[in-house]
Design a protein around this motif. Structure first.
Motif, PDB file in Angstrom:
ATOM      1  N   ALA A 100      -6.516  -3.821  -6.677  1.00  8.72           N
ATOM      2  CA  ALA A 100      -5.502  -2.942  -6.658  1.00  8.72           C
ATOM      3  C   ALA A 100      -4.458  -3.513  -7.234  1.00  8.72           C
ATOM      4  N   ASP A 101      -3.857  -4.628  -6.783  1.00  5.46           N
ATOM      5  CA  ASP A 101      -2.556  -5.017  -7.237  1.00  5.46           C
ATOM      6  C   ASP A 101      -3.076  -5.541  -8.936  1.00  5.46           C
ATOM      7  N   LEU A 102      -3.991  -6.304  -9.245  1.00  2.00           N
ATOM      8  CA  LEU A 102      -4.079  -6.541 -10.460  1.00  2.00           C
ATOM      9  C   LEU A 102      -4.302  -5.435 -11.301  1.00  2.00           C
ATOM     10  N   ALA A 103      -4.935  -4.406 -11.023  1.00  2.30           N
ATOM     11  CA  ALA A 103      -5.201  -3.293 -11.852  1.00  2.30           C
ATOM     12  C   ALA A 103      -3.863  -2.567 -12.165  1.00  2.30           C
ATOM     13  N   ALA A 104      -2.940  -2.406 -11.106  1.00  3.40           N
ATOM     14  CA  ALA A 104      -1.614  -1.967 -11.357  1.00  3.40           C
ATOM     15  C   ALA A 104      -0.731  -2.698 -12.207  1.00  3.40           C
ATOM     16  N   THR A 105      -1.018  -4.232 -12.142  1.00  7.07           N
ATOM     17  CA  THR A 105      -0.001  -5.045 -13.033  1.00  7.07           C
ATOM     18  C   THR A 105      -0.648  -4.876 -14.564  1.00  7.07           C
ATOM     19  N   VAL A 106      -1.926  -4.384 -14.657  1.00  5.80           N
ATOM     20  CA  VAL A 106      -2.222  -4.142 -16.186  1.00  5.80           C
ATOM     21  C   VAL A 106      -1.625  -2.813 -16.428  1.00  5.80           C
ATOM     22  N   ASP A 107      -1.556  -1.993 -15.684  1.00  6.19           N
ATOM     23  CA  ASP A 107      -0.893  -0.720 -16.166  1.00  6.19           C
ATOM     24  C   ASP A 107       0.527  -0.909 -16.552  1.00  6.19           C
ATOM     25  N   THR A 108       1.115  -1.325 -15.416  1.00  9.62           N
ATOM     26  CA  THR A 108       2.650  -1.303 -15.412  1.00  9.62           C
ATOM     27  C   THR A 108       3.145  -2.473 -16.654  1.00  9.62           C
ATOM     28  N   GLY A 109       2.262  -3.722 -16.749  1.00  8.79           N
ATOM     29  CA  GLY A 109       2.505  -4.513 -17.743  1.00  8.79           C
ATOM     30  C   GLY A 109       2.387  -3.708 -19.026  1.00  8.79           C
TER      31      GLY A 109
ATOM     32  N   ALA B  64      -0.137  -8.594 -18.154  1.00  4.41           N
ATOM     33  CA  ALA B  64      -1.276  -7.900 -18.486  1.00  4.41           C
ATOM     34  C   ALA B  64      -2.410  -8.628 -18.715  1.00  4.41           C
ATOM     35  N   PHE B  65      -2.422  -9.768 -19.491  1.00  3.23           N
ATOM     36  CA  PHE B  65      -3.510 -10.383 -19.898  1.00  3.23           C
ATOM     37  C   PHE B  65      -4.054 -11.301 -18.744  1.00  3.23           C
ATOM     38  N   MET B  66      -2.962 -11.859 -17.938  1.00  2.00           N
ATOM     39  CA  MET B  66      -3.487 -12.806 -16.880  1.00  2.00           C
ATOM     40  C   MET B  66      -4.049 -11.933 -15.859  1.00  2.00           C
ATOM     41  N   ALA B  67      -3.677 -10.492 -15.450  1.00  2.00           N
ATOM     42  CA  ALA B  67      -3.949  -9.774 -14.370  1.00  2.00           C
ATOM     43  C   ALA B  67      -5.627  -9.407 -15.036  1.00  2.00           C
ATOM     44  N   HIS B  68      -5.985  -9.244 -16.108  1.00  2.00           N
ATOM     45  CA  HIS B  68      -7.203  -8.986 -16.826  1.00  2.00           C
ATOM     46  C   HIS B  68      -8.228 -10.391 -16.326  1.00  2.00           C
TER      47      HIS B  68
ATOM     48  N   ARG C 140     -12.780  -9.847 -22.376  1.00  2.00           N
ATOM     49  CA  ARG C 140     -12.409  -9.161 -23.710  1.00  2.00           C
ATOM     50  C   ARG C 140     -10.946  -8.749 -23.739  1.00  2.00           C
ATOM     51  N   GLN C 141     -10.817  -7.686 -22.797  1.00  2.00           N
ATOM     52  CA  GLN C 141      -9.565  -6.996 -22.706  1.00  2.00           C
ATOM     53  C   GLN C 141      -8.513  -8.092 -22.717  1.00  2.00           C
ATOM     54  N   ALA C 142      -8.586  -9.146 -21.905  1.00  2.00           N
ATOM     55  CA  ALA C 142      -7.516 -10.254 -21.887  1.00  2.00           C
ATOM     56  C   ALA C 142      -7.270 -10.825 -23.267  1.00  2.00           C
ATOM     57  N   GLN C 143      -8.408 -11.366 -23.819  1.00  2.00           N
ATOM     58  CA  GLN C 143      -8.331 -11.923 -25.083  1.00  2.00           C
ATOM     59  C   GLN C 143      -7.783 -10.859 -26.218  1.00  2.00           C
ATOM     60  N   ALA C 144      -8.149  -9.688 -26.074  1.00  2.16           N
ATOM     61  CA  ALA C 144      -7.349  -8.786 -27.159  1.00  2.16           C
ATOM     62  C   ALA C 144      -5.956  -8.874 -27.121  1.00  2.16           C
TER      63      ALA C 144
END
Length: 753
Positions: A514-523, A532-536, A557-561
């Motif tokens: 939950a926290d990591l998904a929120a990090t992606v969105d807010t990041g 964001a890429f670290m959370a992925h 893939r999302q992190a690398q992108a």
């Protein structure tokens, strides 16, 4: 690629050759020698006022080769901006690949392993000969910048040259280049004016003297062009004769006295006041001068000063920005400090206010510092710290932070947190803890840039990231930070990330997701792409633990992108994305893709330490697993050994300790010779590796890395053994082959024709 299209900010005026002022004297014999020379490096070294810039500009007019020009100043005393301007200047002559600029766009890139090889490679690959001019090199004092320049000289192709102008001999290997026949030198003796040239200069300045007077004046000034010009201006201003031009060739006292008594004292009071009061400015435009001098029509005054040759140099073709000739600007500042010292701070304060109002915050920082406006400068640095860091100008940020003493850092604790954070990200965890202790419990006397009420969440967030007191304390700190950060704080994605990681290390996978998904969105929403890429990456690791390989592949893939699109591949934190991509690729049987990703992670190992222990251990574990899967025992052992050392210093990292113990048993049961493969290089050896491709001796390398000559030699010997090489050159070639270094790091030697 126009200046505005570079992935970083540049001052366009610094990239163009200056206009040649009417009345300047061409040293035709010197220009002819420069045109005929094809030695890779040329120096024009003389004190102020000898026409170094003019000589180079006239050479550029006379030479059929294109000239790339960089006008240096004190703001370039940072290896990353220094390389950026060189690359941008070259790009004006011949297109430079975007990858070169991408390598210089952030703080993660290593100058030696990435920046120099790419810029040097572009230089070596020039399709036609070119001259790269670096004017005013004396303003650059950083040893790292001069090392960069020395390294680039090795890449100069046949027919091209690097030419520098400086008031003093730079700390470059000039003796070595002289011995090799690489160096063309121009000095004071070449730049002095003879009687005939002095007559041309004086006549152009509107002063007519007979031949005896010209000869006498030339003798007493020893042919110093600036001295002759000062004499001409003083005569224009009403001096009865040039008799007061005692013998001087740049001596501070004599020049200052002559400048004061024979020139400034004869100018109209308004003009003299304008000259002195505006001399505090690095660059001038009408609006800025109006604000600083509390007057009007400064734009017209600047234009008139340029037309009358009153020391003013235009910086653009629009007639908007100017600067004073360096010598005269310094003389004006000296006279201002002598005659009206209290005005200096007032004028700088007005300049600071104008720059703040006109969205020039970095210029405001410099003027504010000169004015002693500590609180305002602290607020500006607080606001600029993250952008400057992410722009790769680490030395600039550290210079600013270094202006503040212990007590000031306690009053402005945000700066202490930034100082700690920079040290965490650059492998100085002990120093980071000292800086963070200054902020812990402090009360900021100015508002914090993110809108938070106190510094408490800042301290808690960084302390959580460092995990120096264990994962449970990190979780509590992250909770506290998220509770107390202002809603719009740019630090919130970082706090969410570290809370998610802490949850994962304590086995609370659902809370972690939950926290990591929120990090992606807010990041992504706030531009915190690193978080964001670290959370992925962390979500991918959680998926791998549960055998959800398709989910792991998606997050990888999302992190690398994000890493690639944002140009963050050389940030130390991007190592997590690289190892995740490698892990997934091995699972899918794509060994070549896995090796490429592993190589990128290995190149970042010198930056990993106990400052971010969870990241270092996670990357170490994934590298070890990957090399075991590839049947490569030697690198697996090396990486795991280094990972265990971090765990010894930070033992309370939750589930990571058990993972290390399990891998230790697997590695111990694996047969294979130690140190027979390139990836078995230690982090210290990887840090040394790019220096082996430079001109630096072991002693000089040790000075740059703060190591003894013995340590450098020992590590180099180990590198040779592991790379199956017998010399520096073959070691570098082998490192290039396996991808640990850029393919262009081993420069072609200059060909002298």
């Amino acid at each position: 690629m126009a200046v505005a299209e570079f992935p970083f900010d540049l001052v366009e005026a610094k990239l163009g050759a200056p206009s040649i002022r009417p009345g300047t004297v061409a040293k035709q014999d010197v220009i002819a020698r420069l045109r005929a020379s094809r030695l890779p490096f040329a120096t024009v070294i003389a004190p102020a006022g000898y026409g170094k810039t003019t000589l180079l500009a006239r050479w550029a007019e006379a030479d059929p080769r294109p000239f790339a020009w960089v006008a240096l100043d004190g703001r370039d005393d940072d290896g990353v901006p220094f390389l950026r301007y060189i690359a941008a200047a070259m790009h004006r002559v011949e297109p430079v690949a975007p990858a070169v600029f991408a390598a210089l766009a952030g703080p993660g890139a290593s100058i030696w392993s990435t920046g120099i090889p790419r810029v040097g490679g572009a230089l070596a690959a020039l399709e036609r000969p070119m001259v790269l001019v670096l004017d005013d090199l004396h303003t650059v004092e950083s040893p790292s910048c001069l090392d960069v320049l020395a390294a680039l000289c090795e890449y100069v192709p046949s027919g091209s040259q690097i030419a520098v102008a400086s008031r003093e001999a730079p700390a470059l290997p000039l003796a070595r280049w002289r011995t090799r026949g690489w160096l063309h030198e121009v000095g004071v003796a070449d730049l002095r004016l003879d009687d005939q040239e002095a007559h041309v200069l004086l006549t152009a300045a509107g002063v007519e003297l007979d031949s005896a007077e010209v000869a006498d004046l030339t003798e007493r000034t020893e042919g110093w062009p600036a001295g002759l010009y000062l004499a001409a201006l003083s005569l224009q201003a009403g001096a009865p004769s040039p008799a007061r031009a005692e013998t001087f060739t740049g001596d501070d006292r004599l020049v200052a006295e002559y400048f004061r008594f024979e020139l400034l004292s004869r100018l109209p009071e308004a003009e003299a006041r304008f000259l002195m009061h505006s001399s505090v400015l690095d660059r001038m435009c009408g609006g800025l001068c109006d604000a600083v001098l509390e007057t009007r029509q400064s734009a017209q005054t600047l234009q008139a000063l340029e037309r009358s040759n009153r020391f003013v140099v235009p910086l653009d073709r629009r007639g908007e920005w100017y600067r004073y000739h360096h010598l005269f600007g310094q003389l004006l500042r000296n006279e201002l400090e002598r005659s009206d010292p209290e005005a200096v701070a007032v004028l700088n304060r007005r300049a600071m206010a104008w720059c703040v109002a006109n969205d020039l915050p970095e210029a405001a920082v410099r003027y504010g510092h000169a004015a002693g406006e500590t609180a305002i400068v602290a607020g500006l640095v607080d606001r600029l710290a993250l952008p400057v860091y992410y722009d790769g100008r680490m030395a600039t940020l550290e210079e600013w932070l270094g202006w503040f003493d212990h007590d000031e850092l306690v009053r402005y604790p945000a700066l202490a947190v930034f100082g700690a954070w920079v040290r965490v990200m650059t492998g100085r965890p002990a120093e980071a803890e000292q800086w963070l202790s200054l902020a812990d419990g402090a009360t900021s006397v100015i508002p914090l840039s993110d809108g938070s009420a106190t510094i408490t969440p800042w301290v808690a967030n960084l302390r959580a990231s460092m995990m120096s007191d264990g994962v449970e304390r990190a979780l509590a700190d992250a909770h506290l930070a998220l509770k107390e950060f202002a809603p719009g704080s740019g630090w919130r994605p970082s706090a969410l990330l570290i809370r998610g990681i802490a949850h994962a290390l304590l086995g609370a996978s659902d809370l972690a997701r939950a926290d990591l998904a929120a990090t992606v969105d807010t990041g992504l929403a706030s531009g915190a792409f690193e978080d964001a890429f670290m959370a992925h990456g962390e979500l991918a690791l959680l998926a791998v633990q549960q055998g959800l390989w398709s989910e792991a592949a998606r997050h990888g893939r999302q992190a690398q992108a994000i890493v690639e699109e944002a140009g963050l591949g050389d940030y130390v934190t991007s190592a997590i994305a690289h190892v995740v991509v490698a892990r997934v690729a091995l699972h899918e049987g794509r060994q070549s893709d896995a090796r490429a990703a592993l190589t990128r992670a290995h190149r970042l190992r010198p930056l990993l330490d106990h400052g971010l222990p969870w990241l270092t251990v996670q990357v170490g574990l994934e590298l070890t697993r990957a090399h075991l899967a590839l049947g490569e025992a030697a690198p697996a052992r090396t990486v795991l050994t280094e990972t265990e050392r971090v765990l010894e210093r930070r033992p309370d990292l939750g589930s990571l300790a058990q993972e290390v113990a399990e891998l230790r048993e697997r590695v111990a049961a694996t047969s294979g010779l130690v140190g027979t493969w390139a990836m078995s290089l230690t982090g210290a050896e990887l840090r040394l590796l790019p220096y082996l491709a430079t001109h630096l001796t072991f002693v000089e390398i040790g000075q740059r890395l703060y190591l003894s000559q013995h340590t450098v030699k020992t590590e180099a010997t180990s590198i040779y053994r592991k790379l199956q090489a017998s010399s520096r050159s073959t070691a570098i070639e082998r490192a290039v082959q396996v991808g640990l270094l850029e393919s262009t790091i081993y420069p072609p030697r200059p060909i002298v024709t």
